[in-house]
Write an enzyme that holds these catalytic residues in place. Sequence first.
Site, PDB file in Angstrom:
ATOM      1  N   PHE A 271      -8.197   2.831  -4.044  1.00 35.23           N
ATOM      2  CA  PHE A 271      -9.105   1.969  -5.077  1.00 35.23           C
ATOM      3  C   PHE A 271     -10.416   1.711  -4.502  1.00 35.23           C
ATOM      4  O   PHE A 271     -10.767   1.747  -3.231  1.00 35.23           O
ATOM      5  CB  PHE A 271      -8.306   0.454  -5.109  1.00 35.23           C
ATOM      6  CG  PHE A 271      -7.292   0.699  -6.278  1.00 35.23           C
ATOM      7  CD1 PHE A 271      -7.523   0.032  -7.671  1.00 35.23           C
ATOM      8  CD2 PHE A 271      -5.801   1.177  -5.940  1.00 35.23           C
ATOM      9  CE1 PHE A 271      -6.406   0.109  -8.677  1.00 35.23           C
ATOM     10  CE2 PHE A 271      -5.100   1.216  -6.780  1.00 35.23           C
ATOM     11  CZ  PHE A 271      -5.256   0.789  -8.082  1.00 35.23           C
TER      12      PHE A 271
ATOM     13  N   SER B 288       1.008  -1.252   0.136  1.00 36.82           N
ATOM     14  CA  SER B 288      -0.212   0.004  -0.123  1.00 36.82           C
ATOM     15  C   SER B 288       0.824   1.120   0.086  1.00 36.82           C
ATOM     16  O   SER B 288       2.008   1.262   0.362  1.00 36.82           O
ATOM     17  CB  SER B 288      -0.947   0.015   1.226  1.00 36.82           C
ATOM     18  OG  SER B 288      -1.496   1.334   1.585  1.00 36.82           O
TER      19      SER B 288
ATOM     20  N   TYR C 272      -1.341  -0.750  10.403  1.00 39.78           N
ATOM     21  CA  TYR C 272      -1.536  -0.901   9.068  1.00 39.78           C
ATOM     22  C   TYR C 272      -0.244  -0.580   8.230  1.00 39.78           C
ATOM     23  O   TYR C 272       0.226  -1.390   7.191  1.00 39.78           O
ATOM     24  CB  TYR C 272      -2.636  -0.120   8.590  1.00 39.78           C
ATOM     25  CG  TYR C 272      -3.155  -0.399   6.733  1.00 39.78           C
ATOM     26  CD1 TYR C 272      -3.748  -1.700   6.707  1.00 39.78           C
ATOM     27  CD2 TYR C 272      -2.820   0.461   5.884  1.00 39.78           C
ATOM     28  CE1 TYR C 272      -3.887  -1.954   5.260  1.00 39.78           C
ATOM     29  CE2 TYR C 272      -3.113   0.204   4.693  1.00 39.78           C
ATOM     30  CZ  TYR C 272      -3.597  -1.100   4.334  1.00 39.78           C
ATOM     31  OH  TYR C 272      -4.086  -1.199   2.913  1.00 39.78           O
TER      32      TYR C 272
END
Length: 253
Positions: free
Chosen positions: A192, A146, A159
């Site tokens: 996305f 990411s 994350y």
Amino acid sequence: MIIAGTTALVTGGGSGLGAATARALAARGARVTILDLNADAGAAVAKEIDGLFAACDVADEGSATAALAASRLAFGCPQILVNCAGIGGAGRVVGRDGPLPLAAFEKIIRVNLIGTFNMVRLAAAEMSLAEPMANGGRGVIVSTASVAAFEGQIGQAAYAASKGGIAALTLPVARELARFGVRVLTIAPGLFKTPLLSELPQDAQDALGAAIPYPARLGAPEEFAQMVLAMIENDYLNGEIVRLDGALRMQPK
């Protein structure tokens, strides 16, 4: 690599980026196994593409081993692994209620980073024993990081760490697996239109898209899948992390 006739594994293939990738691989003639925890979604995509569904917790050794065995029995040794399974989660390191619970950090690391590594090691072991293909190689592994790996925002410590770990794995694993003719690559997507973002109101989606330099919109899962195909087909691409983000650079918050 020529995709037609290969066997492909797609984790998280029941929805979002994984489902788009599974459809794209099947359209190129690959035999695709969908690995997902969501049996209904995974089985539906597998039926649509005439593939196989195998229930799989990517972070569990026994579950992943069983899923690969089911795929091998149906289609043979894998030549392609695409890791799309993952979870999100936000939380400040020190919030209003004190420090971030360690279990919250561990869960994201376990699914995203450990789960990716688990699938890489198991699939690579099978690829290493297979006969070389026409191009001399034995397989391609594509994982999903990411942009948060590089510009993690406030509240994304867990994350960002999980995705940063996936990015950091790419080169050393590519170097190690080179002797087997297995290439290792990573895509670092930006914003996305996945199921999570699709749940937001349209004005919120438009606002997120407007922050992207060009094109000023959310990425389409099919565009992610297109990048996966390009990586697989280009034999000279190896050990690389490719940002797919419309030139987005995340701000602190």
